[in-house]
Design a protein around this motif. Structure first.
Motif, PDB file in Angstrom:
ATOM      1  N   GLN A   1      46.604  36.329  36.830  1.00  0.00           N
ATOM      2  CA  GLN A   1      45.343  36.748  36.231  1.00  0.00           C
ATOM      3  C   GLN A   1      44.501  35.535  35.861  1.00  0.00           C
ATOM      4  OE1 GLN A   1      47.233  39.003  33.099  1.00  0.00           O
ATOM      5  NE2 GLN A   1      47.089  37.329  31.638  1.00  0.00           N
TER       6      GLN A   1
ATOM      7  N   VAL B   1      38.949  40.253  33.113  1.00  0.00           N
ATOM      8  CA  VAL B   1      40.051  39.501  33.705  1.00  0.00           C
ATOM      9  C   VAL B   1      40.204  39.920  35.161  1.00  0.00           C
ATOM     10  CG1 VAL B   1      42.516  38.975  33.590  1.00  0.00           C
ATOM     11  CG2 VAL B   1      41.227  39.398  31.487  1.00  0.00           C
TER      12      VAL B   1
ATOM     13  N   THR C   1      42.662  40.176  38.200  1.00  0.00           N
ATOM     14  CA  THR C   1      44.111  40.256  38.347  1.00  0.00           C
ATOM     15  C   THR C   1      44.528  40.290  39.809  1.00  0.00           C
ATOM     16  OG1 THR C   1      44.045  42.673  38.235  1.00  0.00           O
ATOM     17  CG2 THR C   1      44.346  41.481  36.156  1.00  0.00           C
TER      18      THR C   1
ATOM     19  N   ASP D   1      48.247  44.631  39.903  1.00  0.00           N
ATOM     20  CA  ASP D   1      46.927  44.179  39.477  1.00  0.00           C
ATOM     21  C   ASP D   1      46.253  45.118  38.487  1.00  0.00           C
ATOM     22  OD1 ASP D   1      46.496  46.210  41.291  1.00  0.00           O
ATOM     23  OD2 ASP D   1      45.069  45.100  42.535  1.00  0.00           O
TER      24      ASP D   1
ATOM     25  N   ILE E   1      47.279  43.592  32.551  1.00  0.00           N
ATOM     26  CA  ILE E   1      46.863  42.329  31.949  1.00  0.00           C
ATOM     27  C   ILE E   1      47.946  41.920  30.961  1.00  0.00           C
ATOM     28  CG2 ILE E   1      45.185  41.165  30.460  1.00  0.00           C
ATOM     29  CD1 ILE E   1      43.061  43.071  31.513  1.00  0.00           C
TER      30      ILE E   1
END
Length: 280
Positions: free
Chosen positions: A34, A80, A82, A232, A235
């Motif tokens: 990430q 974020v 990922t 993905d 987080i």
């Protein structure tokens, strides 16, 4: 995938507090899985103190709030990007050796029932690879502990979770950690977020899963609640020996008359047009 996070934690106190001190780990981990594009932690009337990266690679910050205060709110927002590495944690720098995570806590202490469950999970797998053994342990937890909210609390140990056969992601993670450690596999608790487009997907205000240390691969995540390895949609925030050790927020309050906690989390796909419209 690009995920946006809006995480609001609000403390309401029964009587004004004199002082609040917190240790916060609310910043996503630095790893190849990430990349943080933007991230902000906002707190009205708080004084930020020491900040450092601990031996487990997690960013820790101390915060002090002077009273009198009848409430305190923390707002976390960010985006974020990922990647899916099939659960393998990559390029995460830390100093704590994996062997340290063979240590049990009050929440992951073995019982006879947990020992028997670990034995059943690995029965006939003497020639199996370490990765296959780890998958077998996670699958056993998924099959044995049903995801049912409201059956446990924050201090319910793995042994009691197994006896009841019900719990949430925290409980399933504690059971998996215990089974792994009983099998000689270092294991730790991970706190983070999980994006889900499906209503039936099992997630909570924040999510939890286990990481097991597998030779030649390193730390590999296992989410027994959702019968998968983190991809993905996840987080990663931080890790610890158990849920208490890995809590994103820990604190001490002076004064006051009890507190209530309200937590609201929204995780969205930043590239989904519908999600983008909802944020406008």
């Amino acid at each position: 995938m690009r995920l946006t996070v809006n995480h609001v934690t609000r403390y309401s106190f029964g009587a004004p507090i004199a002082r609040l001190i917190q240790s916060q780990r609310l910043t996503p981990s630095r790893c190849a899985n990430q990349q943080v594009q933007s991230w902000e932690v906002r707190m009205e009337g708080a004084t930020r103190g020491a900040a450092f990266r601990d031996g487990a690679g997690d960013w820790t910050e101390t915060v002090t709030v002077q009273g009198p205060r009848d409430h305190f709110e923390i707002v976390v927002e960010g985006t974020v990007e990922t990647q899916d590495f099939a659960g393998v944690l990559q390029e995460h720098r830390e100093k704590v050796p994996p062997s340290a995570y063979l240590t049990a806590t009050d929440l992951t202490r073995p019982s006879q029932g947990l020992r028997e469950l670990a034995g059943r999970a690995l029965e006939g797998m003497g020639a199996a690879t370490p990765l296959d053994r780890a998958h077998a342990l996670s699958a056993m937890v998924s099959d044995t502990v049903q995801y049912v909210p409201g059956e446990t609390d924050q201090l319910t140990p793995a042994a009691e979770v197994l006896e009841g056969g019900k719990g949430v992601c925290q409980d399933q993670t504690h059971v998996l950690i215990t089974l792994a450690q009983l099998s000689g596999i270092p294991a730790r608790y991970v706190t983070g977020y999980l994006f889900s487009a499906a209503e039936e997907h099992m997630s909570e205000a924040s999510h939890a899963w286990a990481e097991l240390h597998v030779p030649d691969l390193g730390w590999v995540g296992f989410d027994a609640s959702n019968r998968c390895c983190p991809d993905d949609r996840y987080i990663r925030l931080n890790s610890g020996f158990d849920a208490q050790d890995a809590a994103p927020i820990r604190g001490v309050v002076s004064g006051g008359g009890g507190e209530t906690l309200d937590v609201r989390v929204k995780i969205r796909d930043a590239d989904d047009p519908a999600a983008a419209q909802a944020q406008q």
